[in-house]
Design an enzyme around this catalytic site. Sequence first.
Site, mmCIF file in Angstrom:
data_model
loop_
_atom_site.group_PDB
_atom_site.id
_atom_site.type_symbol
_atom_site.label_atom_id
_atom_site.label_comp_id
_atom_site.label_asym_id
_atom_site.label_seq_id
_atom_site.Cartn_x
_atom_site.Cartn_y
_atom_site.Cartn_z
ATOM 1 N N ALA A 71 -12.836 72.746 -37.107
ATOM 2 C CA ALA A 71 -12.056 73.603 -37.629
ATOM 3 C C ALA A 71 -10.395 73.645 -37.359
ATOM 4 C CB ALA A 71 -12.656 75.007 -37.205
ATOM 5 N N GLY A 112 -16.581 70.412 -35.426
ATOM 6 C CA GLY A 112 -17.342 70.386 -36.689
ATOM 7 C C GLY A 112 -17.030 69.133 -37.196
ATOM 8 N N GLU A 115 -19.946 67.379 -36.313
ATOM 9 C CA GLU A 115 -21.231 68.076 -36.890
ATOM 10 C C GLU A 115 -21.519 67.667 -38.206
ATOM 11 O OE1 GLU A 115 -22.084 71.948 -34.644
ATOM 12 O OE2 GLU A 115 -19.885 72.079 -34.759
ATOM 13 N N GLU A 135 -16.527 71.360 -27.631
ATOM 14 C CA GLU A 135 -16.549 72.969 -27.684
ATOM 15 C C GLU A 135 -16.497 73.626 -26.400
ATOM 16 O OE1 GLU A 135 -17.395 71.979 -31.849
ATOM 17 O OE2 GLU A 135 -17.748 71.273 -29.829
#
Length: 261
Positions: A71, A112, A115, A135
């Site tokens: 992000a 992300g 991911e 994270e």
Amino acid sequence: MSTDGGDADPTVLLEVRDDVLVVSINRPEVLNAIDQPTAELLAHAFTRLDEDDTVRVGVLSGGPKAFSTGADLHAVAAGQSPMVPGRGFGGLTERPPRKPLIAAIEGYALGGGFEMALACDLIVASRTVQLGLPEVTRGLIASAGGLLRLPTRLPHSVAMRMALTGERLTGERVLDLHLVSELVDPGCALESAVALAARIAKNAPLSVQASKHLVNAAADGMTDDLLGVQNELQARLLTSRDVAEGIAAFKERRPPRWQGR
């Protein structure tokens, strides 16, 4: 090369190479971190992959330094979200396309970004790759499916260590763990991924999509319900034009001409 949107410097680039749709994240100044406009453009690209009958396989790539570092925190602080309703992070993680999607990774795929790679069906990576879910080092969890998909790709102890420490996997280790399909020289991930996509695209489209669905569904263990789904998919394929074409091509010793129906 074609692009989504009319910006002078679009953040998502699209290119069709024969039957392959190449989707490239184009925000090198922030290591391809995902902001809201980029996530929406990616969602449109994956919708096109599924709806465009002229393409059969997708490749998702970044740049030479980073696939994506997750992000864009500056955009998040400004009130933007890299999540697309119904599609998830980057327009991908909650609802990947029906057609096969290959991640081509150079350098960083973190948070992300990793991911998103895990939401792809195959990963081709260069030896410069660094994969991780950092994270927990920021007081968060990987909430775009990474903690759910990672144990299906890696041994439990490795997945748990990555999840709890935020440590990265690099170089030959990702190949040793079978997390990637191919490990290639720096600068070669995209071309190698496109070559792999082209091999997949030669096969019957409906069969490829059905096979992808069953392999993904079976990742948590085969069940009686899933066997029923398998049998239903096979029954549908047996009535398709493509299965008749595949048999005819075999008998006539020629390449099949798939119609995707």
